[in-house]
Structures are given as C-alpha cells and as structure tokens.
Scaffold this motif. Structure first.
Motif, mmCIF file in Angstrom:
data_model
loop_
_atom_site.group_PDB
_atom_site.id
_atom_site.type_symbol
_atom_site.label_atom_id
_atom_site.label_comp_id
_atom_site.label_asym_id
_atom_site.label_seq_id
_atom_site.Cartn_x
_atom_site.Cartn_y
_atom_site.Cartn_z
ATOM 1 N N VAL A 158 52.242 -10.581 29.283
ATOM 2 C CA VAL A 158 51.226 -11.259 30.096
ATOM 3 C C VAL A 158 49.930 -11.390 29.298
ATOM 4 N N PHE A 159 49.588 -10.339 28.567
ATOM 5 C CA PHE A 159 48.398 -10.370 27.701
ATOM 6 C C PHE A 159 48.517 -11.507 26.689
ATOM 7 N N MET A 160 49.684 -11.629 26.046
ATOM 8 C CA MET A 160 49.897 -12.673 25.051
ATOM 9 C C MET A 160 49.876 -14.060 25.694
ATOM 10 N N THR A 161 50.321 -14.148 26.941
ATOM 11 C CA THR A 161 50.232 -15.425 27.664
ATOM 12 C C THR A 161 48.772 -15.831 27.820
ATOM 13 N N GLY A 162 47.928 -14.853 28.142
ATOM 14 C CA GLY A 162 46.492 -15.126 28.232
ATOM 15 C C GLY A 162 45.922 -15.591 26.911
ATOM 16 N N VAL A 163 46.351 -14.946 25.817
ATOM 17 C CA VAL A 163 45.893 -15.351 24.489
ATOM 18 C C VAL A 163 46.302 -16.792 24.208
ATOM 19 N N MET A 164 47.543 -17.125 24.550
ATOM 20 C CA MET A 164 48.053 -18.472 24.310
ATOM 21 C C MET A 164 47.240 -19.526 25.064
ATOM 22 N N LEU A 165 46.985 -19.275 26.333
ATOM 23 C CA LEU A 165 46.216 -20.227 27.137
ATOM 24 C C LEU A 165 44.761 -20.292 26.673
ATOM 25 N N GLY A 166 44.208 -19.135 26.330
ATOM 26 C CA GLY A 166 42.813 -19.086 25.907
ATOM 27 C C GLY A 166 42.563 -19.798 24.593
ATOM 28 N N CYS A 167 43.486 -19.639 23.640
ATOM 29 C CA CYS A 167 43.303 -20.300 22.342
ATOM 30 C C CYS A 167 43.301 -21.815 22.497
ATOM 31 N N THR A 168 44.182 -22.324 23.354
ATOM 32 C CA THR A 168 44.218 -23.765 23.593
ATOM 33 C C THR A 168 42.916 -24.243 24.227
ATOM 34 N N ALA A 169 42.466 -23.529 25.260
ATOM 35 C CA ALA A 169 41.260 -23.947 25.979
ATOM 36 C C ALA A 169 40.023 -23.842 25.096
ATOM 37 N N TRP A 170 39.854 -22.704 24.424
ATOM 38 C CA TRP A 170 38.647 -22.518 23.612
ATOM 39 C C TRP A 170 38.655 -23.400 22.372
ATOM 40 N N GLY A 171 39.844 -23.766 21.910
ATOM 41 C CA GLY A 171 39.913 -24.713 20.796
ATOM 42 C C GLY A 171 39.342 -26.063 21.175
ATOM 43 N N ILE A 195 35.619 -3.513 29.770
ATOM 44 C CA ILE A 195 35.023 -2.397 30.518
ATOM 45 C C ILE A 195 35.665 -2.273 31.890
ATOM 46 N N VAL A 196 35.917 -3.394 32.539
ATOM 47 C CA VAL A 196 36.578 -3.371 33.853
ATOM 48 C C VAL A 196 37.965 -2.745 33.737
ATOM 49 N N THR A 197 38.679 -3.045 32.651
ATOM 50 C CA THR A 197 40.029 -2.517 32.457
ATOM 51 C C THR A 197 40.044 -0.991 32.510
ATOM 52 N N ALA A 198 39.013 -0.369 31.971
ATOM 53 C CA ALA A 198 38.955 1.090 31.931
ATOM 54 C C ALA A 198 38.822 1.717 33.310
ATOM 55 N N PHE A 199 38.459 0.925 34.319
ATOM 56 C CA PHE A 199 38.253 1.468 35.663
ATOM 57 C C PHE A 199 39.263 0.932 36.679
ATOM 58 N N PHE A 203 48.368 -0.644 38.261
ATOM 59 C CA PHE A 203 48.909 -1.312 37.083
ATOM 60 C C PHE A 203 48.715 -2.822 37.181
ATOM 61 N N LEU A 204 48.748 -3.377 38.384
ATOM 62 C CA LEU A 204 48.511 -4.803 38.562
ATOM 63 C C LEU A 204 47.095 -5.166 38.139
ATOM 64 N N GLN A 205 46.118 -4.361 38.561
ATOM 65 C CA GLN A 205 44.731 -4.605 38.157
ATOM 66 C C GLN A 205 44.586 -4.498 36.638
ATOM 67 N N PHE A 206 45.247 -3.513 36.060
ATOM 68 C CA PHE A 206 45.207 -3.322 34.607
ATOM 69 C C PHE A 206 45.760 -4.554 33.901
ATOM 70 N N THR A 207 46.875 -5.074 34.373
ATOM 71 C CA THR A 207 47.513 -6.232 33.743
ATOM 72 C C THR A 207 46.639 -7.473 33.865
ATOM 73 N N ILE A 208 46.020 -7.679 35.025
ATOM 74 C CA ILE A 208 45.152 -8.846 35.225
ATOM 75 C C ILE A 208 43.929 -8.761 34.313
ATOM 76 N N ALA A 209 43.322 -7.576 34.245
ATOM 77 C CA ALA A 209 42.141 -7.398 33.390
ATOM 78 C C ALA A 209 42.489 -7.639 31.918
ATOM 79 N N ARG A 210 43.657 -7.149 31.501
ATOM 80 C CA ARG A 210 44.094 -7.372 30.120
ATOM 81 C C ARG A 210 44.398 -8.851 29.871
ATOM 82 N N PHE A 211 44.887 -9.539 30.874
ATOM 83 C CA PHE A 211 45.145 -10.978 30.762
ATOM 84 C C PHE A 211 43.838 -11.717 30.474
ATOM 85 N N ILE A 212 42.769 -11.322 31.157
ATOM 86 C CA ILE A 212 41.463 -11.957 30.941
ATOM 87 C C ILE A 212 40.959 -11.669 29.529
ATOM 88 N N ILE A 213 41.152 -10.432 29.068
ATOM 89 C CA ILE A 213 40.768 -10.112 27.684
ATOM 90 C C ILE A 213 41.531 -11.021 26.723
#
Length: 549
Positions: A158-171, A195-199, A203-213
């Motif tokens: 899921v984290f890598m999916t976020g990276v994939m979408l983010g690279c396209t958008a920010w490009g 910082i949000v991820t640390a709190f 596990f769902l919240q952790f995954t969503i926060a990592r997706f945003i990162i």
C-alpha cells in the motif's frame, strides 16, 4: 499576466551557459546541499518497514500453566517446563498459532508423568514476543502473525502504491508549477504524516498514514533530483546525480543506527520524520530551476539566477549569456513566451518516444523490484537485521561512484545493460545455495544489491537526459511510478518463499536480466545535447536501428 504558449525551441542553449560558469559555485553547492536532504528522508522512510515491521520471534501465550498450578495445587517447576516442551514436540501438532486448551490438564500426568495425554488444541488469540532485538514493532503491537502474517507485507505494498501515485502527480505538478514547489510541498506533507504515523492506534491508521508518506516522500526526491540535474553543467551531472542517490543510502545507514538505539517502533518513526524540518526551515533560500524558468519564458528570473551563479566573476559573458540578458531586458512586464507544456500523453503519441518510454518503464519497474526486494528481504537473510541492512546500504556507495566511471567511459546504454544483467544473474545463483549457509546468501544478495544499485542510479540519470525539458519531470515521474509498481510487487514476490527459499530471488533475477537486454535498445546520450522540446526528443536516437512499439 499574459502568456503565449508556443511550440518553438528555446532560443538559449542552457548547457552552454552552465559550461561558461565552469566549476560549481557556492550558490550551487548550497542548493545541492539542501536538495540532498530529500534523499536522506526518502532513504529512511522507504526502508523503515525493515525495522518497524520486523517479525519478532513469538509463541502462543500458554494459560494452561496457570490452570495446572491452580487445579493440581502444585508449584510449577523447571522440570515441568521441560515436560511441557517434550509434550509439544511429541504431539507434533502445536505451532506458533495453536495451543493446548484447559481440557488437556491431567494432574496425574503433571505429577508423575505416567499418564498418556490426548491434547486438545485451539487457535491463539494472544502471543508473547521475543524482545531481545526490539521492544516493540508494528508486528508485536498489532499482532500481525499467523492468520494476519501477510498484512505487514500488504502494508508495504500500500505504501508503494502511494509512492506510485504520488510520483505521477508530483511529476505533473513540477512541470506545471516548478521544481522548487514540488520539492518543498510534498516534504512538508511527509513530515506531518510521519509524525502522525507514530501516534496511530490501529494497523489501519498506520497503513493510511504510511500511504500518505509514500505519496509525497519520493515525489519530493524526484523533483529535487531533476532540479539538481538542471543546475549543473553536463560533465558534473553524473557526480551530482550519483551523490543525490548516495544520500538515499546515507539515509538507510542513519535509519539502521537509529533503529539500533531506538528499539521501540513509535520512537523510531518520530526520529526518522523530524529531520525533514531542516529542509522546511531553509526552503526560503531554495532557487527555482533556471532551465525550467526558460521553458516558461521567465527570462528575467532565469537571468537573475545566472548572475547569482556567476557570483560576481569578472569575465566576459558568452554569446548565450548575452542572449539571455537581452531576452530578459526586452521582456515586457507580465508577458512571457512559454513553451508548450507536454504531458505523458503527448510523449506516447510519438513512436520513438513511445518506444523509449515503454522500455524505460519496464527497466525502472524491474530495477525497483530487485532493489527493494533485496533491501526489504535483508532482514530475512542471516541472523542480524542491523548488520544485514547496513551492508546492503554500504555496498551502494562504491556502486554509485564506480558507475560514474562507467558512465563517462562506456556511456549510459552499455553501463545500464551490463549492471542489470549482472544483478539478475547473481540473484538467480542464490537458488543453488542452501538456506543453511547464511553468509553465502548474504554475500550473493549484497553483490546483487551492488549491481542493481548501479543500474537503478544509471536509469535515474538516463531518464533526465532522454526526456525534454518541457516534460522532463512528467516523464521522470511516470518512470518513478513504474518503479513503485515494481516495488509494490516486491513484497508479493517475496511471499513466494513458501514455494522455496530461493524462488523470489529467481523471479527478481529473471526480471533483471530482461531489463538489461531491453536497455540495449535505447540510444546513447554520452556527449550529446539533451533535448529541450518534444520534437527534439522524438528525433533523438531515431536513426538508430531498433524495434517499433
């Protein structure tokens, strides 16, 4: 403000201007130092799950012990512990996911050992974890074991999916609004999400926060990478680009050191997020890419930056610099002649650009799969995850700087092809080594990481030279997205270890060899002027015989 969108070529040859500037100036060094922070941050966050999600040794909690001491009115002894262990082995059914129920309590057996026991089992709902390496990890806090074992790898996907979408958008954003903004904004979001991820409490919240990162951290690095490549002259580009890549490895080394001293995952997550504030604090001093400004018709702004680069040097301006100053002086307030902005759709419409792009898409995907497959699996090979990941990062430094020599001597195409083929071949060789010889497996994995680090870094440089200025970040962003597709696939390929320890490495190896072969179909760019417009990019390498896609 009035803007005229034109498809004519830029009148100023910016490479000539950079060559006239000569050595890297103080302002350029300052900018490169700021941009390097993005590499540090990306290195830490991209590989953080090696430690955040480390699979601690675990076993079912055994309430039977308390039940026996109460019902049999006896004191639990070390001999009884040994009897319990023997009983588990004799039954042949207990594992980390099942346990004895209270129905197995037989006081005669536990007091004399003469009673044959017919145990009854149940699934575990609570576990005890080995804390010799880590106090807590995401695995131990959210019980990502047994039926939930694959959720950790799914979270990385899921984290890598976020990276994939983010690279396209920010490009796309970088080509539209500038490299500077597309470097700073995603870094700010990454710091906040980190910082949000640390709190997080689930596990769902952790995954969503990592997706945003993920959506932002590599977008910031990709924009910074392109910006760094655009402010130095061509002969300095390999050194600068590989140094940017080296900062990613430095980030992995820092992550390893922090994880060694911070054995609790929440504290570790905070420590790898805080350094991003450094870039935000100095972001006011970051300049825009003069090459991008020229593509937008912002001659005045580009001219001012060039003057700052010159740093008051008393030398006669070259013809190109004089031309830039003339354009800047003649530019009317509020009016700019802007080159037509090209999108990825414009790129794939042209046959030669389509061929080069599709080949790069596959190479980036395969290189990323090998790179992150070997990196994330480093904790699974051998006994010490700290040493394994540190070795995995350290081999990148000689790989990156050795690649500079190959780039300057052999060129981009043979360097990329040979390193990817070598990396894939080494991975395939792991299938011939028993898992019981960890030192040899670690050695082969490190050699594979050495070659794929060279190949992946060369692919980053190659892409910035094959795409035109008007679509450089967009093209680079799509390549980065394809890389994340490979990185997203890597955890699932790693799951093939249920078929055999070496199966994932064979898959990685085949992908790498195929990428090396395809690289031979790309045009060489060593000593060539990089394209500024899509039309120039389409003609670049077109006369070379190859395939049509």
């Amino acid at each position: 403000m009035t803007k005229c969108h034109c498809s004519i070529a830029i009148m100023v040859n910016f490479d000539v201007i950079l060559n006239d500037i000569g050595v890297i100036t103080r302002l350029q060094w300052t900018q490169l130092s700021m941009l390097a922070i993005t590499g540090l941050m990306a290195g830490m966050h991209m590989t953080a799950m090696v430690f955040l999600g480390y699979n601690q040794l675990h076993q079912c909690s055994m309430p039977i012990q308390e039940g026996i001491t109460k019902e049999c009115n006896i004191t639990w002894t070390e001999e009884m512990t040994e009897s319990s262990r023997s009983l588990k082995e004799e039954s042949g059914k207990l594992d980390q996911c099942t346990r004895f129920t209270h129905q197995t309590i037989d006081c005669t057996f536990w007091t004399s050992g003469n009673q044959t026991l017919n145990p009854v089992f149940e699934k575990c709902d609570n576990w005890t974890y080995d804390t010799s390496l880590f106090d807590t990890t995401v695995v131990s806090e959210f019980n990502l074991v047994c039926d939930h074992k694959q959720q950790g790898r799914l979270s990385q996907a899921v984290f890598m999916t976020g990276v994939m979408l983010g690279c396209t958008a920010w490009g796309q954003i970088s080509d539209r609004f500038g490299r500077r903004m597309a470097t700073i904004a995603p870094m700010a979001i990454s710091v906040g999400a980190g910082i949000v991820t640390a709190f997080t409490k689930s596990f769902l919240q952790f995954t969503i926060a990592r997706f945003i990162i993920g959506m932002n951290i590599m977008g910031s690095l990709a924009s910074a990478y392109v910006l760094a490549s655009e402010i130095v002259k061509p002969t300095h580009k390999p050194w600068v680009c590989q140094s940017m890549n080296a900062m990613f490895a430095v980030g992995v080394c820092i992550l390893t050191a922090l994880s060694y001293f911070k054995r609790e995952w929440r504290r570790l997550q905070l420590w790898i997020s805080i350094p991003g504030f450094t870039l935000l604090l100095v972001s006011w001093h970051m300049i825009e890419s003069p090459r991008w400004l020229l593509s937008q018709g912002e001659h005045r702004k580009a001219s001012r930056i060039i003057k700052r680069f010159m740093n008051g040097k008393e030398k006669k301006d070259s013809e190109e610099i004089q031309k830039l100053h003339q354009l800047a002086n003649s530019e009317k307030d509020g009016e700019h002649t802007v080159m037509k902005r090209d999108t990825i759709l414009d790129i794939v419409k042209l046959p030669n650009m389509r061929k080069k792009s599709l080949i790069q898409f596959y190479i980036w995907s395969a290189a990323s799969m090998l790179y992150y497959g070997l990196t994330m699996n480093s904790g699974e090979i051998g006994d010490n995850p700290f040493i394994n990941l540190l070795l995995s990062a350290l081999v990148e430094f000689p790989a990156l700087y050795l690649s500079i020599l190959t780039l300057q001597k052999w060129g981009r195409r043979p360097s990329l092809a040979s390193t990817m083929i070598c990396s894939g071949t080494v991975c395939i060789c792991i299938m011939f080594v028993p898992k019981e010889i960890p030192w040899l497996n670690v050695t082969l994995a490190s050699v594979g990481k050495f070659f794929v680090s060279m190949g992946f870094s060369i692919a980053w440089i190659y892409a910035t030279e094959l795409y035109p200025t008007t679509a450089r970040n967009a093209g680079h962003g799509i390549c980065n997205s394809c890389a994340r597709l490979g990185g997203m696939t890597a955890p699932f390929v790693a799951m093939l270890d249920v078929l055999g320890f070496a199966v994932p490495y064979v898959v990685f190896g085949i992908m790498g060899v195929m990428a090396g072969i395809l690289a031979l179909l790309l045009p060489e760019v060593l000593g060539k002027k990089i394209p500024e417009t899509l039309q120039e990019a389409e003609q670049f390498g077109k006369k070379r015989k190859g395939i049509s896609l």
